[in-house]
Design an enzyme around this catalytic site. Structure first.
Site, PDB file in Angstrom:
ATOM      1  N   THR A  86       4.121   6.866  -1.363  1.00 32.12           N
ATOM      2  CA  THR A  86       3.830   8.294  -1.223  1.00 32.12           C
ATOM      3  C   THR A  86       3.812   8.731   0.243  1.00 32.12           C
ATOM      4  O   THR A  86       3.553   7.912   1.130  1.00 32.12           O
ATOM      5  CB  THR A  86       2.447   8.578  -1.855  1.00 32.12           C
ATOM      6  OG1 THR A  86       1.989   9.872  -1.451  1.00 32.12           O
ATOM      7  CG2 THR A  86       1.384   7.578  -1.387  1.00 32.12           C
ATOM      8  N   ASP A  87       4.027  10.016   0.462  1.00 32.76           N
ATOM      9  CA  ASP A  87       3.917  10.562   1.834  1.00 32.76           C
ATOM     10  C   ASP A  87       2.458  10.657   2.282  1.00 32.76           C
ATOM     11  O   ASP A  87       2.187  10.859   3.468  1.00 32.76           O
ATOM     12  CB  ASP A  87       4.590  11.949   1.931  1.00 32.76           C
ATOM     13  CG  ASP A  87       3.977  13.014   1.026  1.00 32.76           C
ATOM     14  OD1 ASP A  87       3.078  12.695   0.208  1.00 32.76           O
ATOM     15  OD2 ASP A  87       4.395  14.188   1.127  1.00 32.76           O
ATOM     16  N   GLU A  88       1.518  10.492   1.325  1.00 35.57           N
ATOM     17  CA  GLU A  88       0.099  10.679   1.681  1.00 35.57           C
ATOM     18  C   GLU A  88      -0.401   9.590   2.622  1.00 35.57           C
ATOM     19  O   GLU A  88      -1.440   9.751   3.264  1.00 35.57           O
ATOM     20  CB  GLU A  88      -0.760  10.764   0.410  1.00 35.57           C
ATOM     21  CG  GLU A  88      -0.279  11.892  -0.490  1.00 35.57           C
ATOM     22  CD  GLU A  88      -1.212  12.256  -1.626  1.00 35.57           C
ATOM     23  OE1 GLU A  88      -2.421  11.996  -1.530  1.00 35.57           O
ATOM     24  OE2 GLU A  88      -0.710  12.819  -2.615  1.00 35.57           O
ATOM     25  N   TYR A 126      -7.148   6.926  -2.523  1.00 31.84           N
ATOM     26  CA  TYR A 126      -5.793   6.758  -3.086  1.00 31.84           C
ATOM     27  C   TYR A 126      -4.798   6.407  -1.989  1.00 31.84           C
ATOM     28  O   TYR A 126      -4.100   5.392  -2.056  1.00 31.84           O
ATOM     29  CB  TYR A 126      -5.359   8.039  -3.819  1.00 31.84           C
ATOM     30  CG  TYR A 126      -3.864   8.086  -4.093  1.00 31.84           C
ATOM     31  CD1 TYR A 126      -3.257   7.145  -4.926  1.00 31.84           C
ATOM     32  CD2 TYR A 126      -3.041   9.059  -3.501  1.00 31.84           C
ATOM     33  CE1 TYR A 126      -1.884   7.167  -5.167  1.00 31.84           C
ATOM     34  CE2 TYR A 126      -1.684   9.090  -3.737  1.00 31.84           C
ATOM     35  CZ  TYR A 126      -1.103   8.140  -4.570  1.00 31.84           C
ATOM     36  OH  TYR A 126       0.254   8.166  -4.796  1.00 31.84           O
ATOM     37  N   LYS A 148      -2.638   2.936  -1.227  1.00 33.72           N
ATOM     38  CA  LYS A 148      -1.163   2.930  -1.200  1.00 33.72           C
ATOM     39  C   LYS A 148      -0.686   2.423   0.161  1.00 33.72           C
ATOM     40  O   LYS A 148       0.285   1.672   0.253  1.00 33.72           O
ATOM     41  CB  LYS A 148      -0.599   4.334  -1.480  1.00 33.72           C
ATOM     42  CG  LYS A 148      -0.730   4.816  -2.905  1.00 33.72           C
ATOM     43  CD  LYS A 148      -0.017   3.956  -3.933  1.00 33.72           C
ATOM     44  CE  LYS A 148       1.496   4.099  -3.873  1.00 33.72           C
ATOM     45  NZ  LYS A 148       2.158   3.365  -5.005  1.00 33.72           N
TER      46      LYS A 148
END
Ligand code: NAD
Ligand code: TYD
Length: 353
Positions: free
Chosen positions: A132-134, A158, A162
């Protein structure tokens, strides 16, 4: 054969369905079937010999080893994860377990499997990690978009888990030579998304006559990508990506949350008008998410330059398709929104009143 983890979830299931539309190469779909996994999504594949489903936890090394030994895949595509930021705030332990320990377990099993392959198959093998970009953290309104060299700065349990999984994947390439590929994608939307996430939640609440809960001031920005475009990017990275490289995937569609919800309301006003006025009247501001990242934005030029991938959908075409899909598939949405989901809605939204 390809080995897919999390193929009963939103993106994994879209990937499996799209894959089998374009290829006869079989898929081994390995999924624990948590609250987010739903075999109903895959019911069109019930009698399709190209789809083999195995219910297993990626943290269960013996189960993963047995599946790898039996099916001898040429690639592992790793989608399985705990994926919802709000749930990670209420219960981070499952995120550490699946996203970090699970990815580690899968990498160890993959390394063992890969090391036993004949040299030509070893060369061709791929471990593709879907991320993810998060992991890059939060941008201000004027910061440049995230590129593949943006330093990691995850802010939620989260995104931290990741990020941890991305680092492990990277290390298995650097240390052991495992041929890994990592994709970091922005917010997906489209058919079969669990209604805890912004877009399907707003569609379900609008149609159910419930409030549309906007966290904080509604000015947080996300980049949105239609799930079919994400699946196409993953196929391209699998086919042509360079082992050890990471690829950012995005839609060039930055939108404020309030804009997204207003656009959804306008689409619903056209498709399913209410006599009592616009769906926009259901918008309600609620207490913000703790640590809420302000803006995510993706620079996806590497993927375009090196692998010729570009999104096919604009936000407008993708969102219109998505709204129509939810209108046509209310039975799917009603089925997944039963039981545990109702408990979650109580937990997450009661405290925001
Ligand atoms: P999802 O929550 O809809 O689905 C996750 C799937 O993984 C479910 O089918 C679940 O049963 C399965 N799963 C969970 N724990 C497992 C375990 N221990 N063992 C085996 N299976 C397990 O998630 P999604 O939105 O489809 O996301 C898929 C991947 O893409 C995730 O890795 C996520 O981080 C990443 N991603 C998602 C988005 C997004 O907008 N949804 C954006 C970028 C990246
Ligand atoms: P979400 O779909 O949970 O994705 P992520 O947090 O991974 O980006 O949320 C997207 C945005 O929408 C995020 O800024 C939080 C916001 N949001 C709301 O305003 N209300 C809601 O009920 C939900 C679920 C999200």
């Amino acid at each position: 054969m390809i080995f897919v983890t999390g193929g009963a979830g939103f993106i994994g299931a879209n990937f499996v369905l799209d894959w089998l539309k374009g290829s006869d190469e079989p898929v081994l779909n390995v999924d624990k079937l948590t609250y987010a996994g739903n075999l109903g999504t895959l019911k069109s594949l019930k009698d399709d010999a190209r789809h083999v489903f195995a219910r297993a936890d990626i943290c269960d090394r013996a189960a993963i080893d047995a599946l790898l030994d039996r099916h001898k895949p040429r690639a592992i595509l790793h989608f399985a994860a705990e994926s919802h930021v709000d749930r990670s705030i209420h219960g981070p332990a499952d995120f550490v377990q699946t996203n970090v320990v699970g990815t580690f377990t899968l990498l160890e099993a993959a390394r063992t499997h890969w090391s036993k392959l004949p040299e030509d198959e070893k060369q061709a093998f791929r471990f593709l990690h879907v991320s993810t970009d998060e992991v890059y953290g939060s941008l201000s309104a004027t910061d440049p978009q995230f590129s593949e060299t943006t330093p990691y700065a995850p802010n939620s349990p989260y995104s931290a888990t990741k990020a941890g999984s991305d680092h492990l994947v990277r290390a298995y390439h650097h240390t052991y030579g495992l041929p890994v590929l990592t994709t970091n994608c922005s917010n997906n939307y489209g058919p079969y998304q669990f209604p805890e996430k912004l877009i399907p939640l707003m569609i379900a609440n609008a149609l159910g006559g419930k409030p549309l809960p906007i966290y904080g001031d509604g000015q947080n920005v996300r980049d949105w990508l239609y799930v079919g475009d994400h699946c196409a990017a993953i196929r391209q990275v699998l086919a042509r990506g360079v082992p050890g490289e990471t690829y950012n995937v995005g839609g060039w569609n930055e939108r404020k949350n309030l804009e997204v919800v207003h656009t959804l309301c306008d689409l619903l006003d056209q498709a399913k008008p209410k006599s009592s006025g616009s769906y926009r009247n259901q918008v309600t501001y609620v207490k913000d998410r703790p640590g809420h990242d302000r803006r995510y934005a993706i620079d996806a030029r590497k993927l375009e330059r090196e692998l010729s991938w570009k999104p096919a959908e604009t936000f407008e075409t993708g969102l219109a398709k998505t709204v129509q899909w939810y209108l046509d598939n209310q039975a799917w949405a009603d089925e997944v929104a039963s039981g545990d989901y109702r408990k979650w809605v109580g937990t997450n939204y009661a405290q925001r009143a």
